[in-house]
Design a protein around this motif. Structure first.
Motif, PDB file in Angstrom:
ATOM      1  N   HIS A 236     -52.347  21.888  12.396  1.00 36.77           N
ATOM      2  CA  HIS A 236     -53.768  21.639  12.189  1.00 36.77           C
ATOM      3  C   HIS A 236     -54.538  22.372  13.284  1.00 36.77           C
ATOM      4  CE1 HIS A 236     -57.540  19.610  11.701  1.00 36.77           C
ATOM      5  NE2 HIS A 236     -57.443  19.049  12.885  1.00 36.77           N
ATOM      6  N   TYR A 237     -55.684  22.997  12.919  1.00 36.80           N
ATOM      7  CA  TYR A 237     -56.424  23.830  13.875  1.00 36.80           C
ATOM      8  C   TYR A 237     -57.373  22.983  14.713  1.00 36.80           C
ATOM      9  CZ  TYR A 237     -58.863  27.845  15.812  1.00 36.80           C
ATOM     10  OH  TYR A 237     -59.394  28.771  16.670  1.00 36.80           O
ATOM     11  N   ASP A 238     -57.002  22.792  15.993  1.00 42.36           N
ATOM     12  CA  ASP A 238     -57.852  22.053  16.917  1.00 42.36           C
ATOM     13  C   ASP A 238     -57.596  22.626  18.322  1.00 42.36           C
ATOM     14  OD1 ASP A 238     -59.107  20.277  18.589  1.00 42.36           O
ATOM     15  OD2 ASP A 238     -58.361  18.461  17.599  1.00 42.36           O
ATOM     16  N   PRO A 239     -58.315  23.706  18.678  1.00 44.57           N
ATOM     17  CA  PRO A 239     -58.016  24.417  19.927  1.00 44.57           C
ATOM     18  C   PRO A 239     -58.059  23.524  21.172  1.00 44.57           C
ATOM     19  CG  PRO A 239     -59.612  25.645  18.634  1.00 44.57           C
ATOM     20  CD  PRO A 239     -59.423  24.329  17.945  1.00 44.57           C
ATOM     21  N   ALA A 240     -58.933  22.496  21.185  1.00 45.21           N
ATOM     22  CA  ALA A 240     -59.025  21.654  22.386  1.00 45.21           C
ATOM     23  C   ALA A 240     -57.819  20.725  22.488  1.00 45.21           C
ATOM     24  CB  ALA A 240     -60.320  20.854  22.349  1.00 45.21           C
ATOM     25  N   ALA A 241     -57.474  20.074  21.375  1.00 40.66           N
ATOM     26  CA  ALA A 241     -56.385  19.090  21.426  1.00 40.66           C
ATOM     27  C   ALA A 241     -55.014  19.735  21.217  1.00 40.66           C
ATOM     28  CB  ALA A 241     -56.624  18.025  20.354  1.00 40.66           C
ATOM     29  N   LYS A 242     -54.967  20.827  20.476  1.00 38.24           N
ATOM     30  CA  LYS A 242     -53.672  21.444  20.144  1.00 38.24           C
ATOM     31  C   LYS A 242     -53.748  22.964  20.386  1.00 38.24           C
ATOM     32  CE  LYS A 242     -51.971  19.781  16.071  1.00 38.24           C
ATOM     33  NZ  LYS A 242     -50.896  18.807  16.262  1.00 38.24           N
ATOM     34  N   PRO A 243     -53.907  23.365  21.677  1.00 30.63           N
ATOM     35  CA  PRO A 243     -54.136  24.799  21.946  1.00 30.63           C
ATOM     36  C   PRO A 243     -52.966  25.694  21.529  1.00 30.63           C
ATOM     37  CG  PRO A 243     -53.802  23.594  24.008  1.00 30.63           C
ATOM     38  CD  PRO A 243     -53.931  22.564  22.928  1.00 30.63           C
ATOM     39  N   GLY A 244     -51.739  25.205  21.684  1.00 28.54           N
ATOM     40  CA  GLY A 244     -50.577  26.027  21.323  1.00 28.54           C
ATOM     41  C   GLY A 244     -50.542  26.289  19.826  1.00 28.54           C
ATOM     42  N   VAL A 245     -50.735  25.243  19.033  1.00 29.79           N
ATOM     43  CA  VAL A 245     -50.706  25.372  17.568  1.00 29.79           C
ATOM     44  C   VAL A 245     -51.892  26.221  17.096  1.00 29.79           C
ATOM     45  CG1 VAL A 245     -50.910  24.079  15.403  1.00 29.79           C
ATOM     46  CG2 VAL A 245     -49.406  23.241  17.214  1.00 29.79           C
ATOM     47  N   ALA A 246     -53.064  26.004  17.705  1.00 38.67           N
ATOM     48  CA  ALA A 246     -54.248  26.781  17.306  1.00 38.67           C
ATOM     49  C   ALA A 246     -54.009  28.266  17.556  1.00 38.67           C
ATOM     50  CB  ALA A 246     -55.473  26.299  18.080  1.00 38.67           C
ATOM     51  N   ASN A 247     -53.374  28.576  18.690  1.00 35.15           N
ATOM     52  CA  ASN A 247     -53.081  29.983  19.011  1.00 35.15           C
ATOM     53  C   ASN A 247     -52.124  30.579  17.984  1.00 35.15           C
ATOM     54  OD1 ASN A 247     -53.181  32.296  20.770  1.00 35.15           O
ATOM     55  ND2 ASN A 247     -51.202  31.695  21.641  1.00 35.15           N
ATOM     56  N   LEU A 248     -51.085  29.829  17.641  1.00 34.23           N
ATOM     57  CA  LEU A 248     -50.109  30.323  16.649  1.00 34.23           C
ATOM     58  C   LEU A 248     -50.778  30.496  15.283  1.00 34.23           C
ATOM     59  CD1 LEU A 248     -47.012  28.155  17.643  1.00 34.23           C
ATOM     60  CD2 LEU A 248     -47.298  30.605  18.002  1.00 34.23           C
ATOM     61  N   MET A 249     -51.676  29.578  14.957  1.00 37.92           N
ATOM     62  CA  MET A 249     -52.382  29.696  13.665  1.00 37.92           C
ATOM     63  C   MET A 249     -53.269  30.940  13.638  1.00 37.92           C
ATOM     64  SD  MET A 249     -53.403  25.769  12.726  1.00 37.92           S
ATOM     65  CE  MET A 249     -54.051  26.145  11.094  1.00 37.92           C
TER      66      MET A 249
END
Ligand code: TYM
Length: 335
Positions: A236-249
């Protein structure tokens, strides 16, 4: 150069092997814009020595970077590809502009603060006046547009400030450039510490994906990429809470052209274990043709040197025109 087309100038330092960040933040846009604009694309070797380099490595990387530019899709017949140190006007205009740039404005540059913190043993004057050299690069070609990643925006802004100050004294000498920052991919983060920018000079080799990495190395780095401790392992795209996943997305989105919503749907219920290798595969496929073509071009050193020679000649011609005008304006005696 074609009449009526606007002009682009941009550059990448050959201070390390090119990364996924430099590709998505800059090189990709360069290729996309290259039909529509008259383009000057530079290898910023003068900038590179603000940090100590191993001379033989710098020389080798410079030629490799020319090969990468061509392999990525920049036709050397249609774009001016050149090495910054081959065009003396860059250093010459930088000196003049140094005298029209304030100590205070250079002190505010965030990259200077970051780099001097990282290189505490070598905070040289070049590191401090680096944005002035970058302004000279851009203004020499009367560039309309400067395609860069988000980290260079402040440097394009100071370039505009310097040009405005100079024009205010001497009349319209320089065109004011606009930064061009891609909507997606303007700030790719490290795979191992997603709060930091992915950088050529990264000390953690797993955090940084290089354009010429072997497919197995790219896959290993993506499989090891830091995500988060979300128990549902939700893509799920949430750069503040999930920066690693947001970057990969973001990486997956730019590599495949899929939107963030499409990616969330594609990996719904599948978790990070399925997601990370798919991002790796997309990057492997994105880079495969570039790596293969770079390897092929590197077999012909004379061809690459020829590109640099022709590029320097064309670039010098345009740069000298601006430099002569500047010298006249500031009152230097005619040669
Ligand atoms: P450099 O060599 O650090 O980086 C080259 C280009 O890649 C972009 N970039 C990134 N974009 C997204 N995510 C990242 N992690 C990432 N890392 C790098 C940078 O923003 C840059 O566009 N000062 C410049 C080179 C330069 C230049 C110029 C650029 C010299 N003269 C004149 C434009 C115009 C630099 O150090 O970029």
């Amino acid at each position: 150069m074609e009449q009526g087309k606007k002009t682009i100038l941009s550059g990448i330092q050959p201070s390390g092997d090119l990364t996924l960040g430099s590709y998505l933040g800059a090189l990709k846009s360069w290729v996309e814009l290259s039909e529509e604009y008259n383009c000057y694309y530079m290898l910023a070797d003068l900038h590179s020595i603000t940090v100590r380099q191993v001379p033989a490595d710098l020389r080798r990387r410079t030629l490799t970077q020319v090969a990468v530019y061509v392999a990525a899709g920049l036709d050397p017949e249609k774009n001016v590809l050149f090495v910054q140190s081959h065009v003396p006007a860059h250093a010459e205009l930088a000196w003049v502009l140094n005298c029209y740039t304030m100590f205070g404005e250079l002190s505010r540059m965030t990259q200077f603060k970051d780099k001097s913190a990282k290189n505490a043993e070598n905070i040289n004057a070049g590191l401090f006046t680096y944005p002035v050299l970058m302004a000279a690069d851009i203004l020499l070609y009367q560039a309309d547009l400067v395609p860069v990643g988000a980290d260079q925006k402040q440097h394009v802004e100071i370039c505009r400030d310097i040009a405005t100050r100079f024009n205010g004294i001497y009349g319209d000498v320089f065109r004011l450039p606009e930064p061009f920052i891609p909507r997606s991919g303007a700030r790719i983060m490290s795979l191992t510490s997603p709060e930091h920018k992915m950088s050529k000079s990264d000390t953690d080799p797993n955090g940084c994906v290089y354009l010429l990495d072997k497919p197995e190395d790219i896959m290993r780095k993506f499989k090891k990429a830091v995500t988060d401790s979300d128990t549902e392992r939700c893509v799920h795209y949430d750069p503040a809470a999930k920066p690693g996943v947001a970057n990969l997305m973001t990486i997956y989105s730019v590599a495949t052209g899929k939107s963030l919503d499409e990616i969330e749907a594609e990996f719904s219920g599948l978790g990070y274990g399925a997601f990370k290798p798919r991002v790796g595969e997309a990057v492997v496929e994105l880079f495969r043709p570039i790596r293969e073509e770079t390897d092929r071009l590197l077999q012909d050193k004379a061809y690459l040197e020829g590109i640099c020679r022709a590029g320097a000649e064309k670039a010098s011609c345009a740069a000298e025109r601006t430099l002569r005008k500047v010298y006249k304006k500031v009152g230097f005696a005619a040669r």
